[in-house]
Design a protein around this motif. Structure first.
Motif, mmCIF file in Angstrom:
data_model
loop_
_atom_site.group_PDB
_atom_site.id
_atom_site.type_symbol
_atom_site.label_atom_id
_atom_site.label_comp_id
_atom_site.label_asym_id
_atom_site.label_seq_id
_atom_site.Cartn_x
_atom_site.Cartn_y
_atom_site.Cartn_z
ATOM 1 N N SER A 1 0.671 -6.625 -1.384
ATOM 2 C CA SER A 1 1.865 -6.877 -0.592
ATOM 3 C C SER A 1 2.513 -5.566 -0.169
ATOM 4 C CB SER A 1 2.874 -7.710 -1.393
ATOM 5 O OG SER A 1 3.325 -6.974 -2.524
ATOM 6 N N CYS A 2 3.440 -5.694 0.780
ATOM 7 C CA CYS A 2 4.192 -4.521 1.265
ATOM 8 C C CYS A 2 5.667 -4.895 1.317
ATOM 9 C CB CYS A 2 3.716 -4.100 2.651
ATOM 10 S SG CYS A 2 4.676 -2.728 3.368
ATOM 11 N N ALA A 3 6.484 -4.131 0.618
ATOM 12 C CA ALA A 3 7.933 -4.330 0.644
ATOM 13 C C ALA A 3 8.554 -3.251 1.532
ATOM 14 C CB ALA A 3 8.508 -4.260 -0.768
ATOM 15 N N ALA A 4 9.447 -3.659 2.448
ATOM 16 C CA ALA A 4 10.053 -2.709 3.382
ATOM 17 C C ALA A 4 11.532 -3.012 3.543
ATOM 18 C CB ALA A 4 9.362 -2.769 4.734
ATOM 19 N N ILE A 5 12.314 -1.938 3.655
ATOM 20 C CA ILE A 5 13.746 -2.045 3.933
ATOM 21 C C ILE A 5 13.991 -1.417 5.304
ATOM 22 C CG2 ILE A 5 16.062 -1.422 3.170
ATOM 23 C CD1 ILE A 5 14.934 -1.143 0.337
ATOM 24 N N ALA B 1 9.736 1.985 2.192
ATOM 25 C CA ALA B 1 8.637 1.020 2.044
ATOM 26 C C ALA B 1 7.778 1.414 0.861
ATOM 27 C CB ALA B 1 7.790 0.966 3.314
ATOM 28 N N GLN B 2 7.174 0.393 0.225
ATOM 29 C CA GLN B 2 6.309 0.648 -0.929
ATOM 30 C C GLN B 2 5.349 -0.520 -1.094
ATOM 31 O OE1 GLN B 2 8.459 1.791 -4.413
ATOM 32 N NE2 GLN B 2 6.661 1.701 -5.757
ATOM 33 N N ALA B 3 4.084 -0.193 -1.307
ATOM 34 C CA ALA B 3 3.070 -1.230 -1.494
ATOM 35 C C ALA B 3 3.157 -1.816 -2.894
ATOM 36 C CB ALA B 3 1.674 -0.653 -1.240
#
Length: 269
Positions: A223-227, A240-242
């Motif tokens: 997954s990829c989390a992004a702000i 962002a961080q995987a």
């Protein structure tokens, strides 16, 4: 029987002129009558000042505000700036703009609408270079050049800001570091393109509409989390961080900026 005149002149004033008021007396002594406050000239603006803003000699009291004299003389001693070319005339945030002209002195700033160009470099006397700032809304804007003396020149609707192509938050090798000063007036983002190359962008807090959190599944797994920082017409990657969960961090950022937190439509519940 004789009749006395209806309006006799008192004996004490016969043969003399009526007494004069202070203003009239001053005028009679050769002094000009005092101007009323409503007829005074308004103080000139330094930005619009010319060498003879009141139509009179400045040293002879031509302007009502003597405190403006040093600034007016500074503005008059500096030649007015001018714009010759603007290249290119359109592009997304990050585009390098080169402005050429005359009398572009050190300390000159260039604005697109309300926002200054990022990474501005002045090469006196005829060149200024900078980048279209991130977070600026798409659309046609004025380009304004302002010198340290307050002189300005502008081109109406000179540049078209186009929509930026959003990066793949977790798909590139670039790194981002974000700084939020205690005043929270501006958000600064350092984008490390390579280990040795960095681009800094500044986004005024007033232009940020919301903080957006997005968490998506990646095609290759994980997954990829992004702000993101949502501005009018575009959004800027904040962090962002995987294979991570940044929801709490996004909430803290939204609280710190005083902005609402929104979940992107693609974010899994």
């Amino acid at each position: 029987m004789s009749l006395a005149p209806r309006n006799p002149t008192p004996a004490a004033t016969r043969g003399r002129a009526a007494p004069m008021g202070p203003t009239a007396a001053a005028a009679g002594r050769g002094h000009p009558a005092r101007r009323s406050s409503s007829s005074r000239l308004s103080s000139p603006s330094v930005a619009d000042a010319h060498c003879d803003p009141c139509g009179l000699d400045l040293t002879a009291g031509g302007c009502s505000d003597r405190g403006m004299l040093p600034l007016l003389l500074l503005a008059c001693s500096t030649p007015l700036p001018s714009i010759s070319t603007i290249e290119p005339d359109s592009g997304p945030p990050g585009t390098t703009i080169v402005v050429t002209g005359n009398n572009l002195v050190e300390g000159t700033v260039v604005r697109l609408g309300r926002q200054e160009l990022a990474d501005l470099t002045v090469s006196p006397p005829d060149r200024v270079e900078g980048r279209v700032p991130e977070g600026i809304p798409a659309g046609t804007v004025d380009l304004v050049v302002v010198t340290p003396a307050g002189q300005r020149v502008s081109r109406s609707k000179a540049f078209e800001v186009t929509a930026a192509e959003e990066p793949d938050p977790c798909g590139s090798k670039e790194r981002r570091m974000t700084h939020i000063p205690p005043t929270a007036d501006v958000v600064k983002i350092d984008r490390w393109v390579t280990d040795d190359e960095v681009e800094r962008s500044e986004i005024p807090t007033r232009d940020i509409q919301a903080v957006v959190y997005e968490q998506t599944e990646r095609p290759g797994g994980g997954s990829c989390a992004a702000i993101w920082l949502q501005t009018k017409g575009s959004r800027v990657l904040f962090d962002a961080q995987a294979d991570a969960d940044l929801a709490q961090q996004a909430q803290k950022i939204a609280n710190g900026l005083g902005k609402p937190l929104e979940l992107a439509a693609s974010t899994a519940p």
